[in-house]
Design an enzyme around this catalytic site. Structure first.
Site, PDB file in Angstrom:
ATOM      1  N   ASP A  33       0.833  -1.196   0.000  1.00 47.92           N
ATOM      2  CA  ASP A  33       0.000   0.000   0.000  1.00 47.92           C
ATOM      3  C   ASP A  33       0.869   1.248   0.000  1.00 47.92           C
ATOM      4  O   ASP A  33       2.004   1.222   0.501  1.00 47.92           O
ATOM      5  CB  ASP A  33      -0.895   0.031   1.233  1.00 47.92           C
ATOM      6  N   TYR A  61       6.524  -8.208   8.852  1.00 48.56           N
ATOM      7  CA  TYR A  61       6.246  -6.783   8.970  1.00 48.56           C
ATOM      8  C   TYR A  61       6.496  -6.298  10.395  1.00 48.56           C
ATOM      9  O   TYR A  61       6.345  -7.060  11.355  1.00 48.56           O
ATOM     10  CB  TYR A  61       4.772  -6.483   8.663  1.00 48.56           C
ATOM     11  N   ASP A  75      -6.886   1.948   8.316  1.00 44.74           N
ATOM     12  CA  ASP A  75      -5.554   2.521   8.500  1.00 44.74           C
ATOM     13  C   ASP A  75      -5.690   4.028   8.702  1.00 44.74           C
ATOM     14  O   ASP A  75      -6.806   4.576   8.743  1.00 44.74           O
ATOM     15  CB  ASP A  75      -4.625   2.179   7.330  1.00 44.74           C
ATOM     16  N   ARG A 176      -3.632  -4.752   8.071  1.00 47.66           N
ATOM     17  CA  ARG A 176      -4.647  -3.782   8.506  1.00 47.66           C
ATOM     18  C   ARG A 176      -5.876  -4.510   9.056  1.00 47.66           C
ATOM     19  O   ARG A 176      -6.537  -4.017   9.972  1.00 47.66           O
ATOM     20  CB  ARG A 176      -5.028  -2.846   7.368  1.00 47.66           C
TER      21      ARG A 176
END
Length: 295
Positions: A33, A61, A75, A176
């Site tokens: 993203d 991550y 988000d 997310r």
């Protein structure tokens, strides 16, 4: 590999790499993203043929989740839907909630994902004002480690909590959505405020380069990229070939199997360390599935 900057789409990075590399034959493995930063595996030239195999690799991550605030996009780029006092949330409660989201789980993807609904991307339908409901899909979260908690305030002064996490997950997992579900499990809501991809399969952030670093390469000097053989080593188990085997595979011919070779796709390397082909054992022979070395 590129260390993608915040605010860039993966398509933006590919377009920039085409200009830097002087070729249109550039692709990437696994979209990030615009808000996210970190490892974007980019293939140039012949290396684009490896990308299909990299897309399905597991990812790692680091992220920050704000507990107490729910947004339209799950988000920080979305509009606020709800704000709840999260001052009573404890580290132990967050840890326990994260544990319920670890392992093989049924995850409902983010409504603003790139999943197609009736031929149109879900995020496009959401932006057009539609309500999108996606079916849950099975994903694997190998790690959902909870780091430090920081007390903070929402813009309206409501007490909220920021929590740092590390996630290792299968391809297709939405971090997310983990933020959304973590907040829901704690009864206060949540959304993602920062996301950095630190690894894709065998490709780690330590060897990624920023676009600025790549752009600093003089025009008369080729871009420094990960050699094809090294890229293959990071993705597949390796079989070292004899000169005769390398020659046979380069012509698309089969070779004999050897003891101890793992199942699945294997990178076959020549005696001088070059990637000759990707191979698979099928019955009594080893067949090339993708040949790189010229015959």
């Amino acid at each position: 590999m590129v260390d993608k900057p915040q605010g860039w789409t993966s398509h933006d990075v590919v377009a920039r790499m085409r200009r830097l590399a002087g070729t249109r034959k550039v692709g990437h493995a696994g979209t990030l993203d615009p808000m996210a930063t970190g490892v974007l595996v980019v293939g140039i030239g012949r290396a684009t043929r490896l990308l299909t195999y990299v897309v399905g690799a597991d990812k790692e991550y680091t992220a920050t989740i704000r507990l107490g605030v729910t947004t339209t996009t799950e988000d920080a780029e979305g509009e606020t839907l709800d704000v709840v006092d999260a001052s009573s949330v404890t580290h132990a409660a967050v840890h326990d909630a994260a544990a319920t989201l670890t392992g093989t789980i049924a995850q409902v993807p983010s409504a603003v994902s790139a999943i197609k609904v009736d031929g149109q991307r879900a995020y496009a339908r959401v932006r057009a004002g539609e309500t999108v409901e996606l079916a849950a899909r099975e994903v694997t979260v190998s790690r959902f480690d909870v780091g430090g908690l920081r007390r903070a305030e929402a813009p309206d002064g409501t007490p909220v909590v920021d929590v740092d996490v590390t996630v290792v997950c299968s391809s297709g997992t939405y971090v997310r959505a983990l933020a959304r579900d973590l907040g829901a499990a704690l009864g206060v809501g949540g959304h993602l405020t920062a996301l950095r991809r630190t690894r894709v399969g065998g490709y780690a952030l330590e060897v990624a380069r920023t676009l600025d670093e790549l752009a600093a390469t003089p025009d008369d000097v080729p871009l420094t990229v990960l050699p094809l053989a090294a890229a293959a080593r990071a993705t597949f188990p390796v079989r070292d070939l004899t000169a005769e085997e390398a020659r046979a595979l380069s012509y698309g011919q089969t070779i004999a199997p050897v003891a101890g070779t793992p199942a699945g796709t294997v990178a076959a390397l020549s005696p001088d360390g070059e990637l000759v082909a990707l191979v698979e054992t099928r019955g009594p022979t080893v067949r090339p599935t993708l040949v790189f070395a010229p015959a």
